[in-house]
Motif scaffolding. Structure first.
Motif, PDB file in Angstrom:
ATOM      1  N   ASP A 152       8.349  -2.111 -15.191  1.00  0.00           N
ATOM      2  CA  ASP A 152       9.651  -1.679 -15.695  1.00  0.00           C
ATOM      3  C   ASP A 152       9.837  -0.169 -15.632  1.00  0.00           C
ATOM      4  OD1 ASP A 152      10.366  -4.271 -16.219  1.00  0.00           O
ATOM      5  OD2 ASP A 152       9.792  -4.204 -18.340  1.00  0.00           O
ATOM      6  N   HIS A 153       8.767   0.585 -15.435  1.00  0.00           N
ATOM      7  CA  HIS A 153       8.856   2.043 -15.382  1.00  0.00           C
ATOM      8  C   HIS A 153       7.893   2.563 -14.322  1.00  0.00           C
ATOM      9  CE1 HIS A 153       8.973   6.202 -16.852  1.00  0.00           C
ATOM     10  NE2 HIS A 153      10.146   5.840 -17.380  1.00  0.00           N
ATOM     11  N   ILE A 154       8.371   3.458 -13.473  1.00  0.00           N
ATOM     12  CA  ILE A 154       7.579   3.947 -12.337  1.00  0.00           C
ATOM     13  C   ILE A 154       6.367   4.762 -12.792  1.00  0.00           C
ATOM     14  CG2 ILE A 154       8.972   6.023 -11.985  1.00  0.00           C
ATOM     15  CD1 ILE A 154       7.496   3.896  -9.193  1.00  0.00           C
ATOM     16  N   ALA A 155       6.495   5.507 -13.898  1.00  0.00           N
ATOM     17  CA  ALA A 155       5.369   6.308 -14.377  1.00  0.00           C
ATOM     18  C   ALA A 155       4.209   5.422 -14.821  1.00  0.00           C
ATOM     19  CB  ALA A 155       5.812   7.209 -15.514  1.00  0.00           C
ATOM     20  N   LEU A 156       4.515   4.278 -15.422  1.00  0.00           N
ATOM     21  CA  LEU A 156       3.459   3.358 -15.828  1.00  0.00           C
ATOM     22  C   LEU A 156       2.740   2.777 -14.615  1.00  0.00           C
ATOM     23  CD1 LEU A 156       5.216   1.431 -18.733  1.00  0.00           C
ATOM     24  CD2 LEU A 156       3.449   3.173 -18.918  1.00  0.00           C
ATOM     25  N   ILE A 157       3.504   2.467 -13.588  1.00  0.00           N
ATOM     26  CA  ILE A 157       2.892   1.943 -12.355  1.00  0.00           C
ATOM     27  C   ILE A 157       1.934   2.969 -11.773  1.00  0.00           C
ATOM     28  CG2 ILE A 157       3.359   1.220  -9.979  1.00  0.00           C
ATOM     29  CD1 ILE A 157       6.042   0.126 -10.985  1.00  0.00           C
ATOM     30  N   ILE A 158       2.382   4.218 -11.682  1.00  0.00           N
ATOM     31  CA  ILE A 158       1.568   5.275 -11.083  1.00  0.00           C
ATOM     32  C   ILE A 158       0.312   5.532 -11.919  1.00  0.00           C
ATOM     33  CG2 ILE A 158       1.519   7.751 -10.576  1.00  0.00           C
ATOM     34  CD1 ILE A 158       4.508   7.451  -9.777  1.00  0.00           C
ATOM     35  N   LEU A 159       0.465   5.609 -13.237  1.00  0.00           N
ATOM     36  CA  LEU A 159      -0.683   5.915 -14.096  1.00  0.00           C
ATOM     37  C   LEU A 159      -1.741   4.812 -14.061  1.00  0.00           C
ATOM     38  CD1 LEU A 159       1.108   7.513 -17.148  1.00  0.00           C
ATOM     39  CD2 LEU A 159      -0.556   8.617 -15.666  1.00  0.00           C
ATOM     40  N   PHE A 160      -1.315   3.560 -14.195  1.00  0.00           N
ATOM     41  CA  PHE A 160      -2.310   2.490 -14.244  1.00  0.00           C
ATOM     42  C   PHE A 160      -2.882   2.158 -12.861  1.00  0.00           C
ATOM     43  CE2 PHE A 160      -0.273   1.588 -18.381  1.00  0.00           C
ATOM     44  CZ  PHE A 160      -1.407   1.789 -19.148  1.00  0.00           C
ATOM     45  N   ALA A 161      -2.080   2.296 -11.825  1.00  0.00           N
ATOM     46  CA  ALA A 161      -2.629   2.099 -10.475  1.00  0.00           C
ATOM     47  C   ALA A 161      -3.615   3.218 -10.146  1.00  0.00           C
ATOM     48  CB  ALA A 161      -1.504   2.052  -9.450  1.00  0.00           C
ATOM     49  N   GLY A 162      -3.269   4.444 -10.543  1.00  0.00           N
ATOM     50  CA  GLY A 162      -4.184   5.570 -10.325  1.00  0.00           C
ATOM     51  C   GLY A 162      -5.467   5.426 -11.113  1.00  0.00           C
ATOM     52  N   ALA A 163      -5.361   5.013 -12.369  1.00  0.00           N
ATOM     53  CA  ALA A 163      -6.556   4.828 -13.202  1.00  0.00           C
ATOM     54  C   ALA A 163      -7.460   3.743 -12.622  1.00  0.00           C
ATOM     55  CB  ALA A 163      -6.159   4.485 -14.628  1.00  0.00           C
ATOM     56  N   GLY A 164      -6.873   2.637 -12.216  1.00  0.00           N
ATOM     57  CA  GLY A 164      -7.660   1.558 -11.629  1.00  0.00           C
ATOM     58  C   GLY A 164      -8.286   1.939 -10.306  1.00  0.00           C
ATOM     59  N   LEU A 165      -7.530   2.649  -9.489  1.00  0.00           N
ATOM     60  CA  LEU A 165      -8.041   3.073  -8.189  1.00  0.00           C
ATOM     61  C   LEU A 165      -9.162   4.097  -8.335  1.00  0.00           C
ATOM     62  CD1 LEU A 165      -7.551   2.564  -5.190  1.00  0.00           C
ATOM     63  CD2 LEU A 165      -5.977   4.487  -5.203  1.00  0.00           C
ATOM     64  N   MET A 166      -9.005   5.046  -9.258  1.00  0.00           N
ATOM     65  CA  MET A 166     -10.065   6.044  -9.457  1.00  0.00           C
ATOM     66  C   MET A 166     -11.332   5.408 -10.004  1.00  0.00           C
ATOM     67  SD  MET A 166      -8.232   9.484 -10.717  1.00  0.00           S
ATOM     68  CE  MET A 166      -6.730   8.819 -11.405  1.00  0.00           C
ATOM     69  N   ALA A 167     -11.196   4.442 -10.892  1.00  0.00           N
ATOM     70  CA  ALA A 167     -12.376   3.749 -11.410  1.00  0.00           C
ATOM     71  C   ALA A 167     -13.064   2.965 -10.297  1.00  0.00           C
ATOM     72  CB  ALA A 167     -11.993   2.828 -12.553  1.00  0.00           C
ATOM     73  N   LEU A 168     -12.273   2.368  -9.415  1.00  0.00           N
ATOM     74  CA  LEU A 168     -12.842   1.604  -8.300  1.00  0.00           C
ATOM     75  C   LEU A 168     -13.541   2.525  -7.297  1.00  0.00           C
ATOM     76  CD1 LEU A 168     -12.923  -1.377  -7.484  1.00  0.00           C
ATOM     77  CD2 LEU A 168     -10.918  -0.963  -6.086  1.00  0.00           C
ATOM     78  N   ILE A 169     -12.939   3.663  -7.015  1.00  0.00           N
ATOM     79  CA  ILE A 169     -13.553   4.630  -6.095  1.00  0.00           C
ATOM     80  C   ILE A 169     -14.824   5.207  -6.695  1.00  0.00           C
ATOM     81  CG2 ILE A 169     -13.219   6.898  -5.027  1.00  0.00           C
ATOM     82  CD1 ILE A 169     -10.275   6.117  -4.611  1.00  0.00           C
ATOM     83  N   ALA A 170     -14.825   5.439  -8.011  1.00  0.00           N
ATOM     84  CA  ALA A 170     -15.990   6.019  -8.675  1.00  0.00           C
ATOM     85  C   ALA A 170     -17.221   5.124  -8.562  1.00  0.00           C
ATOM     86  CB  ALA A 170     -15.672   6.297 -10.139  1.00  0.00           C
ATOM     87  N   ILE A 171     -17.021   3.837  -8.401  1.00  0.00           N
ATOM     88  CA  ILE A 171     -18.168   2.925  -8.241  1.00  0.00           C
ATOM     89  C   ILE A 171     -18.991   3.312  -7.023  1.00  0.00           C
ATOM     90  CG2 ILE A 171     -18.842   0.541  -7.727  1.00  0.00           C
ATOM     91  CD1 ILE A 171     -16.376  -0.354  -9.292  1.00  0.00           C
ATOM     92  N   PHE A 172     -18.325   3.696  -5.959  1.00  0.00           N
ATOM     93  CA  PHE A 172     -19.006   3.973  -4.706  1.00  0.00           C
ATOM     94  C   PHE A 172     -19.439   5.436  -4.560  1.00  0.00           C
ATOM     95  CE2 PHE A 172     -16.205   0.332  -4.081  1.00  0.00           C
ATOM     96  CZ  PHE A 172     -17.165  -0.609  -3.750  1.00  0.00           C
TER      97      PHE A 172
END
Length: 149
Positions: A47-67
């Motif tokens: 419903d809000h673009i900022a929420l999409i960006i923040l949670f997609a970024g948080a999830g992506l950074m956590a996933l990248i940090a694994i490697f």
């Protein structure tokens, strides 16, 4: 290493962030035309673009940090940024919810029920903090063994 406990924590934090794309924060029994968030009867991060960006970024950074297990300082920094993004997203979601106008006319409007999506940003934050703690322990262990050489 990739099989360390922080990898599991980072994966669970990433899964919690990406799980928000399928689970609503809150929902009502019927759509509310006066509300921007509950116009379709569900308040989701889409419903809000900022929420999409923040949670997609948080999830992506956590996933990248694994490697990034060979570069622990970078892994630690990515985990910290992921934690900050998840917390900012959670706070922004709460601000949007309370500023929506549904709370002002609560006697006329149906009460929204909390969804499972409200808990997931907190779960992501906790798992990210646990990963940061484990990465810091590994870094201390490596530094202490380097001093012994």
């Amino acid at each position: 290493m990739i099989q360390r406990i922080q990898s599991i924590f980072l994966f669970l934090a990433s899964a919690a962030c990406f799980g928000l794309f399928g689970l609503p924060f809150a929902s009502t029994e019927q759509p509310i035309a006066a509300s921007e968030l509950f116009a379709d009867s569900e308040y989701e991060i889409t419903d809000h673009i900022a929420l999409i960006i923040l949670f997609a970024g948080a999830g992506l950074m956590a996933l990248i940090a694994i490697f990034m297990f060979k570069n622990r300082p970078l892994q630690l920094n990515l985990s910290r940024v992921s934690f900050i993004a998840a917390i900012i997203g959670f706070v922004l979601g709460l601000i949007l919810f309370f500023n929506d106008g549904i709370m002002e006319n609560a006697e006329k409007m149906p009460n929204p029920s909390d969804g499972f999506g409200v808990i997931l940003p907190i779960v992501a934050g906790v798992f990210t903090l646990l990963a940061i703690r484990a990465i810091s322990k590994d870094e201390k262990l490596v530094r202490s063994s380097d001093r012994l050489r």
